[in-house]
Design a protein around this motif. Structure first.
Motif, mmCIF file in Angstrom:
data_model
loop_
_atom_site.group_PDB
_atom_site.id
_atom_site.type_symbol
_atom_site.label_atom_id
_atom_site.label_comp_id
_atom_site.label_asym_id
_atom_site.label_seq_id
_atom_site.Cartn_x
_atom_site.Cartn_y
_atom_site.Cartn_z
ATOM 1 N N ILE A 71 10.455 -7.378 4.321
ATOM 2 C CA ILE A 71 11.012 -7.484 5.677
ATOM 3 C C ILE A 71 11.779 -8.961 5.536
ATOM 4 N N GLN A 72 12.909 -9.205 5.986
ATOM 5 C CA GLN A 72 13.773 -10.331 5.908
ATOM 6 C C GLN A 72 14.336 -10.394 7.427
ATOM 7 N N LEU A 73 13.925 -11.414 8.137
ATOM 8 C CA LEU A 73 14.169 -11.756 9.578
ATOM 9 C C LEU A 73 14.923 -13.023 9.504
ATOM 10 N N ARG A 83 -1.612 -3.040 6.182
ATOM 11 C CA ARG A 83 -1.802 -4.562 6.419
ATOM 12 C C ARG A 83 -0.565 -4.913 7.036
ATOM 13 N N ALA A 84 0.760 -4.355 6.576
ATOM 14 C CA ALA A 84 2.106 -4.545 7.155
ATOM 15 C C ALA A 84 1.893 -4.272 8.670
ATOM 16 N N ILE A 85 1.566 -2.889 8.832
ATOM 17 C CA ILE A 85 1.615 -2.656 10.288
ATOM 18 C C ILE A 85 0.723 -3.910 11.165
ATOM 19 N N ASN A 86 -0.437 -4.249 10.804
ATOM 20 C CA ASN A 86 -0.900 -5.213 11.405
ATOM 21 C C ASN A 86 -0.512 -6.317 11.615
ATOM 22 N N CYS A 97 17.729 -8.113 10.917
ATOM 23 C CA CYS A 97 16.604 -7.860 10.282
ATOM 24 C C CYS A 97 16.951 -6.720 9.109
ATOM 25 N N PHE A 98 16.468 -7.164 7.622
ATOM 26 C CA PHE A 98 16.520 -5.935 6.725
ATOM 27 C C PHE A 98 15.254 -5.694 6.301
ATOM 28 N N VAL A 99 14.956 -4.332 6.361
ATOM 29 C CA VAL A 99 13.543 -4.007 5.691
ATOM 30 C C VAL A 99 13.783 -2.979 4.630
ATOM 31 N N LEU A 100 13.461 -3.401 3.328
ATOM 32 C CA LEU A 100 13.806 -2.714 2.257
ATOM 33 C C LEU A 100 12.310 -2.038 1.875
ATOM 34 N N THR A 113 10.776 -14.178 5.226
ATOM 35 C CA THR A 113 10.485 -13.201 4.467
ATOM 36 C C THR A 113 9.062 -12.924 4.210
ATOM 37 N N LYS A 114 8.863 -11.482 4.280
ATOM 38 C CA LYS A 114 7.541 -10.881 3.865
ATOM 39 C C LYS A 114 7.460 -9.818 3.046
ATOM 40 N N THR A 115 6.795 -9.681 1.996
ATOM 41 C CA THR A 115 6.701 -8.586 1.281
ATOM 42 C C THR A 115 5.293 -7.824 1.317
ATOM 43 N N TYR A 116 5.214 -6.528 1.547
ATOM 44 C CA TYR A 116 4.028 -5.820 1.416
ATOM 45 C C TYR A 116 3.915 -4.617 0.615
#
Length: 149
Positions: free
Chosen positions: A68-70, A13-16, A79-82, A5-8
């Motif tokens: 993002i949750q993979l 930065r997220a794209i990179n 994958c879920f992208v909120l 899980t990642k939060t941006y």
């Protein structure tokens, strides 16, 4: 089931960073065993989706937020992208099955790439006012069978 899980709040930065998730995610687990193609498709879909949010989404006066949750289980990536954007109707932007596609359109390739790389995808509002992009890529998925051209 292994999950990352990642939060941006910074979409640049997220794209990179989603480009390198294929290196980070399996390294964080001894259980995740996906082939390079599946990992590449996952990163490509995430990159395209977040780039589209960055370029086209309206966040009003809110600071953009993407979570993002993979998850890898049973030989597939889910994958879920909120996001906290205003959202949109994804199906209205995807070409219909019987539509004659322009081979190399100037715009709109990102959603075609996303559709080609995934087996299932959706984008819908959640009960808490966010929007959720969801996709699944099975480990045996062959995106070349759904080629863009």
């Amino acid at each position: 089931m292994e999950s990352l899980t990642k939060t941006y709040t910074d979409l640049d930065r997220a794209i990179n960073e989603v480009r390198s998730l294929s290196e980070e995610w399996p390294a964080s687990s001894e259980i995740v065993t996906l082939d390079d193609e599946t990992l590449h498709c996952t990163c490509l879909v995430l990159h395209e989706w977040i780039a589209n949010l960055h370029q086209h989404a309206r966040f009003q006066k809110n600071t953009p937020m993407v979570k993002i949750q993979l998850t890898c289980e049973a030989g597939r990536v889910a994958c879920f992208v909120l996001d906290n954007s205003d959202g949109f109707d994804l199906t209205s932007y995807l070409p219909a099955d019987d539509e004659d596609l322009e081979p190399f359109p100037e715009r709109g390739m990102g959603l075609r790439i996303i559709e080609t790389c995934t087996d299932e995808l959706s984008y819908a509002p959640t009960e808490d006012g966010l929007h959720c992009f969801e996709f699944i890529i099975p480990a045996d998925h062959d995106p070349w069978m759904n080629t863009l051209f």
